[in-house]
Design an enzyme around this catalytic site. Structure first.
Site, PDB file in Angstrom:
ATOM      1  N   GLU A  41       1.004  -1.028  -0.074  1.00  0.00           N
ATOM      2  CA  GLU A  41      -0.283  -0.087  -0.068  1.00  0.00           C
ATOM      3  C   GLU A  41       0.690   1.178  -0.184  1.00  0.00           C
ATOM      4  O   GLU A  41       2.313   1.354   1.037  1.00  0.00           O
ATOM      5  CB  GLU A  41      -0.413  -0.207   0.729  1.00  0.00           C
ATOM      6  CG  GLU A  41      -1.895   1.124   1.286  1.00  0.00           C
ATOM      7  CD  GLU A  41      -2.858   1.057   2.833  1.00  0.00           C
ATOM      8  OE1 GLU A  41      -3.448   2.256   2.862  1.00  0.00           O
ATOM      9  OE2 GLU A  41      -1.774   0.350   2.846  1.00  0.00           O
ATOM     10  N   LYS A 111      -9.998   2.376  -2.014  1.00  0.00           N
ATOM     11  CA  LYS A 111     -10.490   1.619  -0.809  1.00  0.00           C
ATOM     12  C   LYS A 111     -10.989   2.564  -0.422  1.00  0.00           C
ATOM     13  O   LYS A 111     -11.636   3.709   0.107  1.00  0.00           O
ATOM     14  CB  LYS A 111      -8.916   2.372   0.235  1.00  0.00           C
ATOM     15  CG  LYS A 111      -8.604   1.057   1.223  1.00  0.00           C
ATOM     16  CD  LYS A 111      -7.693   2.169   2.036  1.00  0.00           C
ATOM     17  CE  LYS A 111      -7.121   1.615   3.587  1.00  0.00           C
ATOM     18  NZ  LYS A 111      -6.146   2.199   3.924  1.00  0.00           N
ATOM     19  N   CYS A 145      -5.797  -3.058   2.932  1.00  0.00           N
ATOM     20  CA  CYS A 145      -5.418  -2.966   4.318  1.00  0.00           C
ATOM     21  C   CYS A 145      -6.187  -2.734   5.222  1.00  0.00           C
ATOM     22  O   CYS A 145      -7.333  -3.754   4.848  1.00  0.00           O
ATOM     23  CB  CYS A 145      -4.394  -1.536   4.235  1.00  0.00           C
ATOM     24  SG  CYS A 145      -3.599  -1.525   6.362  1.00  0.00           S
TER      25      CYS A 145
END
Length: 262
Positions: A41, A111, A145
């Site tokens: 990331e 995300k 994540c």
């Protein structure tokens, strides 16, 4: 599918050095003859510059797309380009781009779950869609994540047919046990392969914990990294997914009439 995970130690707030290092590491990983290479990331900046974040971002993902489109075509490899701090017209996003062997950017994902504990939601906009794609004929999904904590997200992707989940992250040392358990659990409960790729080193005041892994649908690590920069490579036998689902058929045995998620 042979997968290489690049556990990168990026330099905080230094995109120039990070793009240079990312290319070097991709070239190193390609020597292991993988089908797919994965980065962590926000490797272009570290997670994440709160001050002047725009000045460190990739505008519209242009630099990332240009670099990895050329690399994937030259090296004849699929690339999951981790994620980058990406400034679009609507605002700042945490975005991953996916490239096939021909150099085509076949998918992107913003995300969807922003990490409020570290104020990510104050600086970035939430993605509004899930992403699946095919690499060498295998249906895959990608998350970033904090997304790994949301089991509904991964189950939705598996119901859409994925057999490999790529997880790109900057996960800190104090919660590294959570990182290991959550990725293994998502592999077991969804009966999929998981390639989880974390960063290492320090960004700002936070130390990131590595322990990237390639995990089979039984939740077993095919290979796992330590806590320093390295490249790990392993093989995913995709036929195992169907064999496991025929043995322990959780998808057939689900009781969807009893489930209500609010």
């Amino acid at each position: 599918m042979r997968v290489s995970a690049v556990q990168m130690d990026m330099k905080f707030e230094d995109p120039e050095k990070n793009y240079e290092k990312a290319e070097q590491l991709i070239r190193m990983a390609a020597k292991q003859k993988p089908d797919t290479i994965v980065l962590p990331e926000t490797w272009n900046t570290g997670f994440f510059p709160e001050k002047n974040v725009s000045s460190f971002s990739d505008k519209g993902g242009q630099r990332t797309i240009e670099l990895f489109s050329a690399l994937s075509k030259e090296l004849d490899v699929n690339i999951i380009a981790g994620s980058v701090v990406n400034e679009k017209q609507e605002g700042m996003y945490n975005t991953t781009y996916i490239f096939d062997r021909k150099g085509k950017c076949i998918a992107e994902y913003d995300k969807t779950h922003l990490f409020s504990y570290m104020n990510e939601d104050e600086h970035f906009k939430k993605g509004e869609k899930l992403t699946t794609f095919e690499l060498d004929g295998v249906k895959c999904g990608v998350i970033i994540c904090y997304d790994i904590r949301f089991l509904e997200l991964i189950r939705t992707l598996t119901l859409q047919g994925i057999k490999i989940l790529f997880v790109v992250a900057q996960w800190p040392v104090p919660r590294i046990k959570h990182w290991e358990i959550l990725n293994q659990a998502r592999a077991i409960e969804n009966q999929i392969f998981v390639a989880c790729v974390n960063s290492c080193g320090t960004a700002g005041e936070t130390i990131y914990g590595g322990h990237s892994a390639l995990i089979d649908p039984w939740g077993e690590n095919i290979v796992q990294a330590g806590n320093t920069e390295e490249i790990i490579t392993g093989d995913f036998d995709i036929e195992i997914v169907d064999k496991i689902r025929d043995t322990i058929n959780v998808y057939n045995d689900r009781r969807t009439e009893l489930y209500k998620i609010i």
